[in-house]
Design an enzyme around this catalytic site. Structure first.
Site, short mmCIF file in Angstrom:
data_model
loop_
_atom_site.label_atom_id
_atom_site.label_comp_id
_atom_site.label_asym_id
_atom_site.label_seq_id
_atom_site.Cartn_x
_atom_site.Cartn_y
_atom_site.Cartn_z
N ARG A 105 45.82 38.28 37.11
CA ARG A 105 46.10 39.31 38.09
C ARG A 105 46.47 38.70 39.25
NH1 ARG A 105 41.70 43.92 39.02
NH2 ARG A 105 40.17 42.01 39.23
N THR A 130 49.08 42.04 44.53
CA THR A 130 49.39 43.10 43.92
C THR A 130 48.75 43.77 42.86
OG1 THR A 130 50.91 42.35 42.33
CG2 THR A 130 51.92 42.67 44.54
N ASP A 149 32.87 39.54 38.13
CA ASP A 149 33.71 39.06 37.32
C ASP A 149 33.35 38.42 36.15
OD1 ASP A 149 36.58 37.45 38.51
OD2 ASP A 149 35.38 37.04 36.43
N ASP A 159 34.11 34.84 35.18
CA ASP A 159 33.23 33.80 35.83
C ASP A 159 31.82 33.87 35.12
OD1 ASP A 159 35.11 32.71 37.57
OD2 ASP A 159 34.39 34.18 39.26
N1 URA Z 1 37.61 42.24 36.18
C1 URA Z 1 36.28 41.73 35.98
O1 URA Z 1 35.83 40.70 35.81
N2 URA Z 1 35.48 42.36 36.81
C2 URA Z 1 35.92 43.67 37.54
O2 URA Z 1 34.81 44.54 37.99
C3 URA Z 1 37.11 44.17 37.30
C4 URA Z 1 37.97 43.40 36.69
#
Ligand code: URA
Length: 209
Positions: free
Chosen positions: A104, A108, A200, A203
């Protein structure tokens, strides 16, 4: 919401709640995701085509049922998709695997492709795309767009969590792709994270933060 399958089985919901808790360790997050993915694999493969086969049990001959057609393909969106992939492969060990590398753009939030590798014979295969979080929908849309170039028989999308914005975006771009999810959360925040969410996913799976 049409074409959205909410997997609300108590085992799935229980494990998801354990995963959401911020105090869950990397170890238990990964293990729970693995278990949850097996349960989701069960739902997503529910309508797979079957064929009759002739077999002999130790006692009798019989006509029994087996899954028909070429092997299913799980397509993992790197890197967090790997967390779902492992669980799904333990239930469907013969499946083929494709990978799409997308990141990502932090400014943007659009998806940028850096890797794409699929098995042979995609035209004869059903595809299940896996990514734990359907957030903005940008990665999912880009992945499905790319896969459609290979003309697979069907495409399904499986995630752990999504939100109204992600569902709307993916359904607008690809109304033919059913979405399987364990929860539809409230909303996206300004950084493209799902609220209340689980943080995340990459992570938390890999312990990188
Ligand atoms: N990606 C993630 O890992 N967590 C989110 O909340 C959104 C996208």
């Amino acid at each position: 919401m049409s074409n959205v399958h909410l997997i609300d089985h108590p085992l799935v919901q229980h494990k998801l709640t354990l995963m959401r808790r911020k105090e869950s360790s990397t170890n238990s997050f990964r293990r729970l995701l693995n278990e949850l993915s097996m349960l989701m694999a069960y739902e997503v493969t529910r309508d797979m085509a079957m064929q009759d086969v002739e077999i002999d049990t130790p006692l009798e001959h019989m006509t029994a049922r087996m899954i028909d057609g070429k092997k299913l393909v799980f397509v993992s969106i790197l890197r967090a998709g790997t967390g779902i992939l492992d669980g799904m492969l333990s239930v469907v060990p013969g499946a083929r695997v494709g990978h799409i590398g997308l990141y990502r753009d932090p400014k943007t939030l659009t998806a940028v492709e850096y890797y794409f590798k699929m098995p042979q014979g995609m035209q004869e295969r059903d595809v299940v795309v896996v990514d734990p979080m359907l957030a903005t929908g940008n990665s999912a849309i880009a992945a499905v767009e790319r896969l459609k170039e290979l003309k697979p028989k069907s495409i399904k999308f499986v995630c752990l969590l999504t939100c109204p914005e992600g569902i709307t975006a993916l359904q607008k771009a690809h109304p033919d792709v059913p979405i399987y999810t364990a929860a539809i959360d409230r909303q996206l925040n300004d950084h493209g994270y799902i609220l209340p969410g689980l943080g995340d996913a990459g992570d938390r799976i890999f312990g990188t933060k």
